[in-house]
Design a protein around this motif. Sequence first.
Motif, PDB file in Angstrom:
ATOM      1  N   SER A 154       0.391  -1.372  -0.166  1.00 56.66           N
ATOM      2  CA  SER A 154       0.449  -0.099   0.251  1.00 56.66           C
ATOM      3  C   SER A 154       1.018   1.214   0.456  1.00 56.66           C
ATOM      4  N   LYS A 155       2.330   1.184   0.315  1.00 59.36           N
ATOM      5  CA  LYS A 155       2.990   2.184   0.332  1.00 59.36           C
ATOM      6  C   LYS A 155       3.620   2.437  -0.880  1.00 59.36           C
ATOM      7  N   GLY A 156       3.879   2.124  -1.889  1.00 57.05           N
ATOM      8  CA  GLY A 156       4.110   1.628  -3.234  1.00 57.05           C
ATOM      9  C   GLY A 156       5.698   0.227  -2.996  1.00 57.05           C
ATOM     10  N   THR A 157       5.521  -0.031  -2.301  1.00 54.49           N
ATOM     11  CA  THR A 157       7.012  -1.134  -2.253  1.00 54.49           C
ATOM     12  C   THR A 157       7.381  -1.867  -3.423  1.00 54.49           C
ATOM     13  N   LEU A 158       8.161  -2.338  -4.268  1.00 46.39           N
ATOM     14  CA  LEU A 158       7.723  -3.746  -5.461  1.00 46.39           C
ATOM     15  C   LEU A 158       8.155  -4.399  -4.780  1.00 46.39           C
ATOM     16  N   LEU A 159       6.994  -5.185  -5.078  1.00 45.55           N
ATOM     17  CA  LEU A 159       6.930  -6.448  -4.213  1.00 45.55           C
ATOM     18  C   LEU A 159       8.163  -8.067  -5.407  1.00 45.55           C
ATOM     19  N   MET A 160       9.029  -8.621  -5.128  1.00 49.05           N
ATOM     20  CA  MET A 160       9.388 -10.249  -5.921  1.00 49.05           C
ATOM     21  C   MET A 160       9.673 -10.646  -4.957  1.00 49.05           C
ATOM     22  N   SER A 161       8.463 -11.885  -5.073  1.00 43.30           N
ATOM     23  CA  SER A 161       8.513 -13.265  -5.195  1.00 43.30           C
ATOM     24  C   SER A 161       9.184 -14.458  -5.674  1.00 43.30           C
ATOM     25  N   VAL A 162       9.905 -15.350  -5.139  1.00 41.89           N
ATOM     26  CA  VAL A 162      11.032 -16.293  -5.263  1.00 41.89           C
ATOM     27  C   VAL A 162      10.172 -17.888  -5.253  1.00 41.89           C
ATOM     28  N   CYS A 163      10.040 -18.422  -6.317  1.00 41.69           N
ATOM     29  CA  CYS A 163       9.481 -19.520  -6.446  1.00 41.69           C
ATOM     30  C   CYS A 163       8.182 -19.935  -5.521  1.00 41.69           C
ATOM     31  N   SER A 164       7.908 -20.370  -4.663  1.00 39.91           N
ATOM     32  CA  SER A 164       6.000 -20.605  -4.560  1.00 39.91           C
ATOM     33  C   SER A 164       6.146 -19.607  -3.653  1.00 39.91           C
ATOM     34  N   ARG A 178      -3.750 -10.549 -11.464  1.00 38.76           N
ATOM     35  CA  ARG A 178      -2.502 -10.031 -12.557  1.00 38.76           C
ATOM     36  C   ARG A 178      -1.758 -11.452 -13.002  1.00 38.76           C
ATOM     37  N   ARG A 179      -0.262 -11.377 -13.624  1.00 34.50           N
ATOM     38  CA  ARG A 179       0.064 -12.532 -14.285  1.00 34.50           C
ATOM     39  C   ARG A 179       1.026 -12.780 -12.874  1.00 34.50           C
ATOM     40  N   ALA A 180       1.787 -14.212 -12.935  1.00 38.20           N
ATOM     41  CA  ALA A 180       1.996 -14.550 -11.815  1.00 38.20           C
ATOM     42  C   ALA A 180       2.598 -16.150 -12.074  1.00 38.20           C
ATOM     43  N   THR A 181       3.779 -16.142 -11.280  1.00 32.84           N
ATOM     44  CA  THR A 181       4.204 -17.520 -11.944  1.00 32.84           C
ATOM     45  C   THR A 181       5.015 -17.899 -10.738  1.00 32.84           C
ATOM     46  N   ALA A 182       4.932 -19.749 -10.834  1.00 35.03           N
ATOM     47  CA  ALA A 182       5.687 -20.147  -9.119  1.00 35.03           C
ATOM     48  C   ALA A 182       6.304 -21.022  -9.850  1.00 35.03           C
ATOM     49  N   HIS A 183       7.339 -22.170  -8.791  1.00 33.80           N
ATOM     50  CA  HIS A 183       8.247 -22.755  -8.856  1.00 33.80           C
ATOM     51  C   HIS A 183       7.083 -24.373  -9.940  1.00 33.80           C
ATOM     52  N   TRP A 184       7.778 -25.526 -10.706  1.00 31.44           N
ATOM     53  CA  TRP A 184       6.617 -25.811 -11.075  1.00 31.44           C
ATOM     54  C   TRP A 184       6.404 -26.845 -10.846  1.00 31.44           C
ATOM     55  N   THR A 185       6.325 -28.005  -9.058  1.00 28.02           N
ATOM     56  CA  THR A 185       5.816 -28.613  -8.656  1.00 28.02           C
ATOM     57  C   THR A 185       4.377 -27.966  -8.067  1.00 28.02           C
ATOM     58  N   ARG A 186       4.017 -26.387  -7.923  1.00 29.70           N
ATOM     59  CA  ARG A 186       3.308 -25.567  -7.232  1.00 29.70           C
ATOM     60  C   ARG A 186       2.198 -24.653  -7.802  1.00 29.70           C
ATOM     61  N   ASP A 188       0.436 -26.063 -10.398  1.00 30.67           N
ATOM     62  CA  ASP A 188      -1.260 -26.077 -10.964  1.00 30.67           C
ATOM     63  C   ASP A 188      -1.820 -26.496  -9.699  1.00 30.67           C
ATOM     64  N   GLY A 189      -1.490 -26.189  -8.743  1.00 33.92           N
ATOM     65  CA  GLY A 189      -2.019 -26.103  -7.517  1.00 33.92           C
ATOM     66  C   GLY A 189      -2.531 -24.979  -6.754  1.00 33.92           C
ATOM     67  N   PHE A 190      -1.428 -24.253  -7.039  1.00 32.78           N
ATOM     68  CA  PHE A 190      -1.679 -22.056  -6.391  1.00 32.78           C
ATOM     69  C   PHE A 190      -3.298 -21.705  -7.642  1.00 32.78           C
ATOM     70  N   ASP A 191      -3.022 -22.619  -9.069  1.00 34.97           N
ATOM     71  CA  ASP A 191      -4.001 -22.041 -10.597  1.00 34.97           C
ATOM     72  C   ASP A 191      -5.160 -22.511  -9.456  1.00 34.97           C
ATOM     73  N   ASP A 192      -5.034 -23.726  -9.165  1.00 30.84           N
ATOM     74  CA  ASP A 192      -6.532 -23.976  -7.977  1.00 30.84           C
ATOM     75  C   ASP A 192      -7.300 -23.227  -7.643  1.00 30.84           C
ATOM     76  N   GLU A 193      -6.085 -22.891  -5.642  1.00 34.99           N
ATOM     77  CA  GLU A 193      -7.051 -22.408  -5.755  1.00 34.99           C
ATOM     78  C   GLU A 193      -6.453 -20.899  -5.072  1.00 34.99           C
ATOM     79  N   PHE A 194      -5.452 -20.393  -5.857  1.00 35.41           N
ATOM     80  CA  PHE A 194      -5.956 -19.106  -6.627  1.00 35.41           C
ATOM     81  C   PHE A 194      -6.313 -18.744  -7.969  1.00 35.41           C
ATOM     82  N   PRO A 195      -7.808 -19.011  -8.083  1.00 36.95           N
ATOM     83  CA  PRO A 195      -8.254 -18.631  -9.233  1.00 36.95           C
ATOM     84  C   PRO A 195      -8.330 -17.407 -10.119  1.00 36.95           C
ATOM     85  N   ALA A 196      -8.588 -16.353  -9.122  1.00 37.19           N
ATOM     86  CA  ALA A 196      -7.940 -15.200  -9.607  1.00 37.19           C
ATOM     87  C   ALA A 196      -6.574 -14.657 -10.247  1.00 37.19           C
ATOM     88  N   VAL A 197      -5.477 -15.182 -10.261  1.00 39.87           N
ATOM     89  CA  VAL A 197      -4.411 -15.095 -10.823  1.00 39.87           C
ATOM     90  C   VAL A 197      -4.109 -15.617 -11.768  1.00 39.87           C
TER      91      VAL A 197
END
Length: 451
Positions: A154-164, A178-186, A188-197
């Motif tokens: 909310s303060k304007g920080t640039l966020l960067m995630s790694v892997c999961s 938003r568009r995003a990516t993640a570790h290949w083993t996770r 598909d599960g994220f696709d189901d758990e977070f469908p808004a992404v």
Amino acid sequence: MRTFLRVTLTVLAFTVAALALPLTLGGITLSASFENRYTPRTDGISPQPVRRAHDPAKPTAVVVVGNEGAVVSDTLAPFEVLAASGAFNIYTVAPEARPVTLTGGLDLVPDFSFADLDRLLTSAAPDVVVVPALPDLGEPTTRPVTDWLRLQSSKGTLLMSVCSGSGVLASAGLLDGRRATAHWTRIDGFDDEFPAVDWIRGTRYVDDGDIVTTAGILSGIDGALRITERFAGTETARKAAEDVGWAHYSPGASTPMPQNTFEAADTVVGFNTAFRWDKPMLGVLLTTGIRELELAAVFDTYGQSLAVETTAVGVDDTPIQSRHGLTFAPRGTPAKNDVDRLIVPGAEAAAKHAADGYSPVYLHTGPGFPFDAVLQDLVRTTDTATTQWTARTLEYPTGHLALSGTAWPWTVTLRPFGLAVLGLLVAFGIRSRWRDQSPARGPGRVSRTTR
């Protein structure tokens, strides 16, 4: 009908007997394999980090870790890249000011708690926050981290995630739409758990403006170089890549890559986790001045293999500082720990023969990216299938390495089948004993007990 029922019950009973031992013993070992990755220290020590000079003219980047720990390479690889660039004040931060366990038993002393960082920056937000994979994703214990991330965003920080770590951002609601990516083993599960992404596959990172997400583990290096480009330019990022030995830098854009999927050979990890009961324990010697990537290479390569266990030791009980100022606390000395091999990472430690009195294995004695030497040691001491699984999990290209050794862990693979045979023999023995002790029945037969 009775005969059919009797045969069916007999087959079912022997099937259960064959599966009981492999499933029971394998399940116990499997559970312990994952629990041991984040085993917290129990001595209650809480050393203080060594404070580094803060330059208010530079942007501030922090790597956030949870109270329950984080994946070691997700944490240390981006840290070293950003530190090597010279463009940032770079710190580690956690909800509380106490040691946290990174995968493999490496205890990091965070530079700041959330409250301490707030005081340093006089309530301003850091310019960059890197989010590694956390072991307690989705649990209430992550709430201090997700609440803090929402505030920084909310303060304007640039966020960067790694892997999961993208799952941490998604659970905080920061990736919706938003568009995003993640570790290949996770992913598909994220696709189901977070469908808004909008989950993107086949790329090392996705730059979506004020949020950058990366794929598996060492893709975090590419993400950190992208962050460096955005704050300090391509030439600074190129020099940082050279400094850390990363030969896969792609200026200005993410490198496409084949999307990994589970393959038949990946069953090796199941055998390693469930039936490798004799995993060697490696003591990893912490030495002052070691590169963060040299530490990550040892703890993550052996750790991701799930065929070896590690623990951090020191020449004494004194915490050490890495090349760029992080504080790590060993868990005793080699003499106090029952270890099968003493591993000494770090080119500087090898040059100084830092542990000659302990019959060590010096890993980083030659040129190359720090993970190369560890993968080569892994293939020598385990097998090719385990090492290839590990490299794919790390998302590290290995075409330049000669990773040849025993093709498959046959001894480990045969163990569940041996347990199944043992279960069947026990079942046959019980059945034979029961039949010998049961009175004979049926037309034309006289009971032994009523003659």
